[in-house]
Design a protein around this motif. Sequence first.
Motif, PDB file in Angstrom:
ATOM      1  N   LEU A  61       5.803  -3.591 -11.095  1.00  0.00           N
ATOM      2  CA  LEU A  61       5.370  -1.816 -10.765  1.00  0.00           C
ATOM      3  C   LEU A  61       4.762  -1.868 -12.175  1.00  0.00           C
ATOM      4  N   ASP A  62       4.491  -2.431 -13.640  1.00  0.00           N
ATOM      5  CA  ASP A  62       3.632  -2.264 -14.090  1.00  0.00           C
ATOM      6  C   ASP A  62       4.137  -3.381 -15.766  1.00  0.00           C
ATOM      7  N   SER A  63       2.692  -4.365 -15.612  1.00  0.00           N
ATOM      8  CA  SER A  63       2.594  -5.297 -16.107  1.00  0.00           C
ATOM      9  C   SER A  63       3.058  -5.217 -17.586  1.00  0.00           C
ATOM     10  N   ASN A  64       2.748  -3.628 -17.775  1.00  0.00           N
ATOM     11  CA  ASN A  64       2.943  -3.816 -19.442  1.00  0.00           C
ATOM     12  C   ASN A  64       4.423  -2.931 -19.911  1.00  0.00           C
ATOM     13  N   ASN A  65       5.311  -2.908 -19.099  1.00  0.00           N
ATOM     14  CA  ASN A  65       6.154  -2.498 -19.381  1.00  0.00           C
ATOM     15  C   ASN A  65       7.172  -2.978 -19.782  1.00  0.00           C
ATOM     16  N   THR A  66       7.884  -2.904 -20.537  1.00  0.00           N
ATOM     17  CA  THR A  66       8.911  -4.392 -21.193  1.00  0.00           C
ATOM     18  C   THR A  66       9.728  -5.206 -20.654  1.00  0.00           C
ATOM     19  N   ILE A  67      10.366  -4.385 -19.668  1.00  0.00           N
ATOM     20  CA  ILE A  67      10.666  -6.111 -18.649  1.00  0.00           C
ATOM     21  C   ILE A  67      10.481  -6.185 -17.983  1.00  0.00           C
TER      22      ILE A  67
ATOM     23  N   GLY B 143       8.273  -0.890   0.638  1.00  0.00           N
ATOM     24  CA  GLY B 143       7.156  -0.344   1.031  1.00  0.00           C
ATOM     25  C   GLY B 143       6.014  -0.187   0.102  1.00  0.00           C
ATOM     26  N   VAL B 144       6.103   0.331  -1.635  1.00  0.00           N
ATOM     27  CA  VAL B 144       5.440   0.559  -2.239  1.00  0.00           C
ATOM     28  C   VAL B 144       5.132  -0.856  -3.062  1.00  0.00           C
ATOM     29  N   CYS B 145       6.124  -2.017  -3.392  1.00  0.00           N
ATOM     30  CA  CYS B 145       5.658  -2.701  -3.717  1.00  0.00           C
ATOM     31  C   CYS B 145       5.475  -3.699  -3.465  1.00  0.00           C
ATOM     32  N   ASP B 146       5.362  -3.834  -1.671  1.00  0.00           N
ATOM     33  CA  ASP B 146       4.657  -5.120  -1.166  1.00  0.00           C
ATOM     34  C   ASP B 146       3.197  -5.173  -1.955  1.00  0.00           C
ATOM     35  N   SER B 147       2.908  -6.685  -2.303  1.00  0.00           N
ATOM     36  CA  SER B 147       2.042  -6.437  -2.616  1.00  0.00           C
ATOM     37  C   SER B 147       0.376  -6.615  -1.182  1.00  0.00           C
ATOM     38  N   ARG B 148       1.379  -7.575  -0.438  1.00  0.00           N
ATOM     39  CA  ARG B 148       0.293  -7.693   0.838  1.00  0.00           C
ATOM     40  C   ARG B 148       0.282  -6.071   1.293  1.00  0.00           C
ATOM     41  N   ARG B 149       0.791  -5.568   1.269  1.00  0.00           N
ATOM     42  CA  ARG B 149       0.181  -4.112   2.337  1.00  0.00           C
ATOM     43  C   ARG B 149      -1.513  -4.047   1.541  1.00  0.00           C
ATOM     44  N   LYS B 150      -1.949  -3.383   1.757  1.00  0.00           N
ATOM     45  CA  LYS B 150      -3.347  -2.411   1.320  1.00  0.00           C
ATOM     46  C   LYS B 150      -3.313  -1.116   2.016  1.00  0.00           C
ATOM     47  N   ASP B 151      -2.617  -0.711   2.454  1.00  0.00           N
ATOM     48  CA  ASP B 151      -2.733   0.454   2.650  1.00  0.00           C
ATOM     49  C   ASP B 151      -2.243   1.351   2.112  1.00  0.00           C
ATOM     50  N   VAL B 152      -1.071   0.935   1.244  1.00  0.00           N
ATOM     51  CA  VAL B 152      -0.083   1.930   0.317  1.00  0.00           C
ATOM     52  C   VAL B 152      -1.287   2.679  -0.678  1.00  0.00           C
ATOM     53  N   LYS B 153      -1.217   3.623  -0.917  1.00  0.00           N
ATOM     54  CA  LYS B 153      -2.393   4.993  -2.370  1.00  0.00           C
ATOM     55  C   LYS B 153      -1.187   5.170  -3.504  1.00  0.00           C
ATOM     56  N   GLY B 154      -1.481   5.414  -3.903  1.00  0.00           N
ATOM     57  CA  GLY B 154      -0.729   5.827  -5.278  1.00  0.00           C
ATOM     58  C   GLY B 154       0.078   5.330  -6.038  1.00  0.00           C
ATOM     59  N   SER B 155       0.966   6.063  -6.637  1.00  0.00           N
ATOM     60  CA  SER B 155       1.958   5.389  -7.844  1.00  0.00           C
ATOM     61  C   SER B 155       3.217   5.062  -7.854  1.00  0.00           C
ATOM     62  N   ALA B 156       3.141   3.956  -7.561  1.00  0.00           N
ATOM     63  CA  ALA B 156       4.370   3.261  -6.581  1.00  0.00           C
ATOM     64  C   ALA B 156       5.611   3.917  -7.820  1.00  0.00           C
ATOM     65  N   PRO B 157       5.392   3.646  -8.693  1.00  0.00           N
ATOM     66  CA  PRO B 157       6.388   4.361  -9.737  1.00  0.00           C
ATOM     67  C   PRO B 157       6.795   5.366  -9.479  1.00  0.00           C
ATOM     68  N   LEU B 158       5.940   6.552  -8.878  1.00  0.00           N
ATOM     69  CA  LEU B 158       6.158   7.804  -8.720  1.00  0.00           C
ATOM     70  C   LEU B 158       7.123   8.113  -7.518  1.00  0.00           C
ATOM     71  N   ALA B 159       6.818   7.027  -6.213  1.00  0.00           N
ATOM     72  CA  ALA B 159       6.979   7.398  -4.964  1.00  0.00           C
ATOM     73  C   ALA B 159       8.782   6.604  -5.189  1.00  0.00           C
ATOM     74  N   ILE B 160       8.629   6.434  -5.376  1.00  0.00           N
ATOM     75  CA  ILE B 160      10.215   5.213  -6.185  1.00  0.00           C
ATOM     76  C   ILE B 160      11.035   6.262  -6.917  1.00  0.00           C
ATOM     77  N   GLY B 161      10.679   6.728  -8.349  1.00  0.00           N
ATOM     78  CA  GLY B 161      11.264   7.900  -8.524  1.00  0.00           C
ATOM     79  C   GLY B 161      11.709   9.299  -8.196  1.00  0.00           C
ATOM     80  N   LEU B 162      10.028   9.703  -6.732  1.00  0.00           N
ATOM     81  CA  LEU B 162      11.554  10.581  -6.105  1.00  0.00           C
ATOM     82  C   LEU B 162      12.212  10.263  -5.074  1.00  0.00           C
TER      83      LEU B 162
END
Length: 187
Positions: free
Chosen positions: A5-11, A99-118
């Motif tokens: 989700l975020d390479s700067n995150n601790t884990i 759906g939002v974390c599949d790196s093969r998909r190019k059709d997903v725009k926006g924030s994966a963490p936001l989508a997962i959080g929602l």
Amino acid sequence: MIKPLDSNNTICHISGGHLNPAVSLSLFVTGDIKLLRAILFIIAQCVGAACGSAILKAMTPADKQGDLGITNINKSLEPIQGFIVEAVLTFLLLIVIHGVCDSRRKDVKGSAPLAIGLAITACHLCGIQYTGSSLNPARSFGPAVIMNLWPNHWIYWAGPIVGGVVAGLVYKFIFKFRKGESDSYDF
């Protein structure tokens, strides 16, 4: 391949950011992580949950501890109903995660963490009155271990695991982009 989700995150650089055995098993089912890694993640998730619950218990005055966050089904539900709620809500959460974390998909725009959080928020708002809306076996395991309270605990393993595995299978065989497939459709 699931991208962190975020390479700067601790884990996130280690586990991709999942702290939930249902997520680990779902990613195993889709082939995004190996079995040994999934098992090690699940062990770490459960140990972490127990440690977190132990710290919470140590910080909480005895007269305020109550059940210390134990999840249990609503008294008006049958255990099978609680199982179904946990399975369905975890399925919905995992479909979003895939759906939002599949790196093969190019059709997903926006924030994966936001989508997962929602998605987590929506699932919790729908399920909290029924089961406490755990959706995470480790989250339920930690307080159960520390307080030695196990009412209906099987629901919080079986429901999320079934929901996560089914979501992984559905995503893998219906929605997952495969090498060589186009990510655009001609309608």
